[in-house]
Design a protein around this motif. Sequence first.
Motif, mmCIF file in Angstrom:
data_model
loop_
_atom_site.group_PDB
_atom_site.id
_atom_site.type_symbol
_atom_site.label_atom_id
_atom_site.label_comp_id
_atom_site.label_asym_id
_atom_site.label_seq_id
_atom_site.Cartn_x
_atom_site.Cartn_y
_atom_site.Cartn_z
ATOM 1 N N PRO A 94 40.499 40.017 35.655
ATOM 2 C CA PRO A 94 40.393 41.003 36.746
ATOM 3 C C PRO A 94 39.055 41.753 36.743
ATOM 4 O O PRO A 94 38.483 42.006 37.802
ATOM 5 N N LEU A 95 38.545 42.073 35.557
ATOM 6 C CA LEU A 95 37.250 42.769 35.488
ATOM 7 C C LEU A 95 36.123 41.840 35.941
ATOM 8 O O LEU A 95 35.209 42.257 36.649
ATOM 9 N N THR A 111 33.389 49.493 33.159
ATOM 10 C CA THR A 111 32.793 48.352 33.859
ATOM 11 C C THR A 111 31.816 48.820 34.927
ATOM 12 O O THR A 111 30.705 48.295 35.044
ATOM 13 N N LYS A 112 32.224 49.812 35.709
ATOM 14 C CA LYS A 112 31.349 50.333 36.764
ATOM 15 C C LYS A 112 30.055 50.876 36.171
ATOM 16 O O LYS A 112 28.962 50.611 36.680
ATOM 17 N N TYR A 128 37.965 50.054 34.147
ATOM 18 C CA TYR A 128 37.175 49.882 35.368
ATOM 19 C C TYR A 128 36.017 50.883 35.423
ATOM 20 O O TYR A 128 34.953 50.560 35.961
ATOM 21 N N LEU A 160 32.355 40.330 42.653
ATOM 22 C CA LEU A 160 32.294 40.768 44.052
ATOM 23 C C LEU A 160 30.951 41.411 44.376
ATOM 24 O O LEU A 160 30.443 41.294 45.486
ATOM 25 N N ARG A 210 36.382 39.339 38.104
ATOM 26 C CA ARG A 210 36.448 39.218 39.567
ATOM 27 C C ARG A 210 35.851 40.454 40.248
ATOM 28 O O ARG A 210 35.151 40.347 41.250
ATOM 29 N N HIS A 211 36.123 41.617 39.681
ATOM 30 C CA HIS A 211 35.609 42.872 40.227
ATOM 31 C C HIS A 211 34.071 42.878 40.210
ATOM 32 O O HIS A 211 33.433 43.194 41.215
ATOM 33 N N SER A 223 27.977 38.231 35.764
ATOM 34 C CA SER A 223 29.303 38.859 35.752
ATOM 35 C C SER A 223 29.968 38.704 34.391
ATOM 36 O O SER A 223 30.529 39.654 33.843
#
Length: 196
Positions: free
Chosen positions: A32-33, A79-80, A76, A39, A35-36, A47
């Motif tokens: 999920p991370l 990650t950001k 998240y 994007l 894929r985030h 990525s």
Amino acid sequence: MQEGFDEDDIKLRCSGGDRKAYAQLYTFYFKPLYRHVFLFLKSKEASEEIVQDVFVKIWENRIILSTVQNLKPYLYRVTKNLLLDYLRRLQTENRIIKMVSPETEPIEDSTSDSIDHKDYMALSKEAISNLTEKRREIFLMRTEQDLSLDEIADKLSISKSVVKKQLYASIAFVREYMHKHGGISTGLLLALLKAL
């Protein structure tokens, strides 16, 4: 929540250094991370690298996991932050490469701008000449030969992560050198610092 994934248990065990719990955390959240991040970057390699860095950071700071209220938003957020760091480094690299590449033309708007550009170019060359031999070689391979990090790593028979660290250290040195030695106009220096 996936069956067999107890968030509170995982946080507690990870914070205590349990590698098996960490592996479960990694397995559960990597895709999920990824894929985030994908994007935003549209690059598989970049990525993956960022998400790997996320998990390295999580492990390095695992002691605080037991105090984290909600794991998913925390992951998240980390990650950001790393994604933003990556984008800033990319912008810095591109800005410096553009300014020191051989085909850069002087600004023709006015004599003052032309002098500022010449001063800037001279100072940037001086900064580059003060890099260690290995950093200068990597920096010039990237800026003058326009080689990718992978190509540089192959040519020098070193890992891509070493190339990246050396390149970022070179860029930071050049920026700091130019800031300290300020042989360029205040306006151009401020523009450079803002871009970096």
